[in-house]
Design a protein around this motif. Structure first.
Motif, PDB file in Angstrom:
ATOM      1  N   PRO A  31      44.891  36.178  46.756  1.00 21.43           N
ATOM      2  CA  PRO A  31      46.080  36.247  45.897  1.00 21.43           C
ATOM      3  C   PRO A  31      45.822  37.223  44.752  1.00 21.43           C
ATOM      4  O   PRO A  31      44.702  37.308  44.236  1.00 21.43           O
ATOM      5  CB  PRO A  31      46.221  34.820  45.363  1.00 21.43           C
ATOM      6  N   LEU A  32      46.843  37.958  44.351  1.00 21.60           N
ATOM      7  CA  LEU A  32      46.683  38.906  43.241  1.00 21.60           C
ATOM      8  C   LEU A  32      46.223  38.202  41.976  1.00 21.60           C
ATOM      9  O   LEU A  32      45.484  38.777  41.179  1.00 21.60           O
ATOM     10  CB  LEU A  32      47.988  39.658  42.983  1.00 21.60           C
ATOM     11  N   ALA A  33      46.614  36.951  41.803  1.00 25.01           N
ATOM     12  CA  ALA A  33      46.221  36.201  40.608  1.00 25.01           C
ATOM     13  C   ALA A  33      44.710  35.972  40.538  1.00 25.01           C
ATOM     14  O   ALA A  33      44.178  35.684  39.470  1.00 25.01           O
ATOM     15  CB  ALA A  33      46.953  34.862  40.567  1.00 25.01           C
ATOM     16  N   GLN A  34      43.995  36.114  41.671  1.00 26.80           N
ATOM     17  CA  GLN A  34      42.545  35.901  41.676  1.00 26.80           C
ATOM     18  C   GLN A  34      41.748  37.187  41.499  1.00 26.80           C
ATOM     19  O   GLN A  34      40.524  37.161  41.450  1.00 26.80           O
ATOM     20  CB  GLN A  34      42.123  35.199  42.970  1.00 26.80           C
ATOM     21  N   LEU A  35      42.436  38.338  41.390  1.00 26.55           N
ATOM     22  CA  LEU A  35      41.725  39.594  41.137  1.00 26.55           C
ATOM     23  C   LEU A  35      41.177  39.584  39.719  1.00 26.55           C
ATOM     24  O   LEU A  35      41.886  39.281  38.771  1.00 26.55           O
ATOM     25  CB  LEU A  35      42.654  40.793  41.311  1.00 26.55           C
ATOM     26  N   ARG A  36      39.905  39.906  39.566  1.00 28.94           N
ATOM     27  CA  ARG A  36      39.271  39.924  38.247  1.00 28.94           C
ATOM     28  C   ARG A  36      38.896  41.320  37.792  1.00 28.94           C
ATOM     29  O   ARG A  36      38.916  41.618  36.618  1.00 28.94           O
ATOM     30  CB  ARG A  36      38.024  39.023  38.250  1.00 28.94           C
ATOM     31  N   ILE A  58      36.117  45.209  44.722  1.00 32.51           N
ATOM     32  CA  ILE A  58      37.111  44.239  44.280  1.00 32.51           C
ATOM     33  C   ILE A  58      36.383  42.951  43.931  1.00 32.51           C
ATOM     34  O   ILE A  58      35.734  42.340  44.788  1.00 32.51           O
ATOM     35  CB  ILE A  58      38.163  43.963  45.371  1.00 32.51           C
ATOM     36  N   ASP A  59      36.469  42.561  42.658  1.00 28.17           N
ATOM     37  CA  ASP A  59      35.892  41.299  42.198  1.00 28.17           C
ATOM     38  C   ASP A  59      37.014  40.267  42.108  1.00 28.17           C
ATOM     39  O   ASP A  59      38.064  40.548  41.516  1.00 28.17           O
ATOM     40  CB  ASP A  59      35.251  41.464  40.816  1.00 28.17           C
ATOM     41  N   THR A  60      36.773  39.093  42.698  1.00 28.93           N
ATOM     42  CA  THR A  60      37.758  38.011  42.672  1.00 28.93           C
ATOM     43  C   THR A  60      37.091  36.741  42.155  1.00 28.93           C
ATOM     44  O   THR A  60      35.885  36.733  41.875  1.00 28.93           O
ATOM     45  CB  THR A  60      38.326  37.731  44.077  1.00 28.93           C
ATOM     46  N   ASP A  61      37.854  35.691  42.092  1.00 24.24           N
ATOM     47  CA  ASP A  61      37.302  34.395  41.693  1.00 24.24           C
ATOM     48  C   ASP A  61      36.196  33.932  42.635  1.00 24.24           C
ATOM     49  O   ASP A  61      35.336  33.151  42.245  1.00 24.24           O
ATOM     50  CB  ASP A  61      38.404  33.331  41.674  1.00 24.24           C
ATOM     51  N   THR A  62      36.214  34.400  43.877  1.00 21.26           N
ATOM     52  CA  THR A  62      35.253  33.915  44.871  1.00 21.26           C
ATOM     53  C   THR A  62      34.128  34.892  45.181  1.00 21.26           C
ATOM     54  O   THR A  62      33.279  34.584  46.010  1.00 21.26           O
ATOM     55  CB  THR A  62      35.985  33.556  46.184  1.00 21.26           C
ATOM     56  N   GLY A  63      34.110  36.075  44.563  1.00 18.11           N
ATOM     57  CA  GLY A  63      33.022  37.010  44.818  1.00 18.11           C
ATOM     58  C   GLY A  63      33.466  38.454  44.766  1.00 18.11           C
ATOM     59  O   GLY A  63      34.538  38.776  44.264  1.00 18.11           O
TER      60      GLY A  63
END
Length: 85
Positions: A31-36, A58-63
């Motif tokens: 989800p775009l909301a999880q992009l960090r 791409i850094d996200t909430d999960t890695g």
């Protein structure tokens, strides 16, 4: 990974090309909301990981995921503009 990134209003999706799918490449989405964070990952010499080219990070909430992308600067700009405020 080789394939295509698809941007929707709510998510970012990667679909591997046929060759990468056959050799173990997996579909990925977030989800775009999880992009960090978005950025460039400089070449690290990895022959089979795309490491001979600068990749999209791409850094996200999960890695963190790395992608071989053409027109990297344009893609980063597009993704940054799509991130929720």
């Amino acid at each position: 990974m080789g394939g295509r990134l698809h941007l929707t209003e709510t998510r970012l999706l990667f679909v591997p090309n046929h060759l990468d799918a056959v050799t173990g490449g997996k579909r990925w989405e977030t989800p775009l909301a999880q992009l960090r964070a978005l950025g460039r990952h400089e070449p690290d010499g990895g022959l089979f990981s795309g490491g001979l080219r600068t990749r999209l990070r791409i850094d996200t909430d999960t890695g963190t995921e790395l992608f071989v992308i053409n027109k990297l600067d344009e893609v980063i700009a597009t993704l940054e503009a799509a991130q929720p405020a």
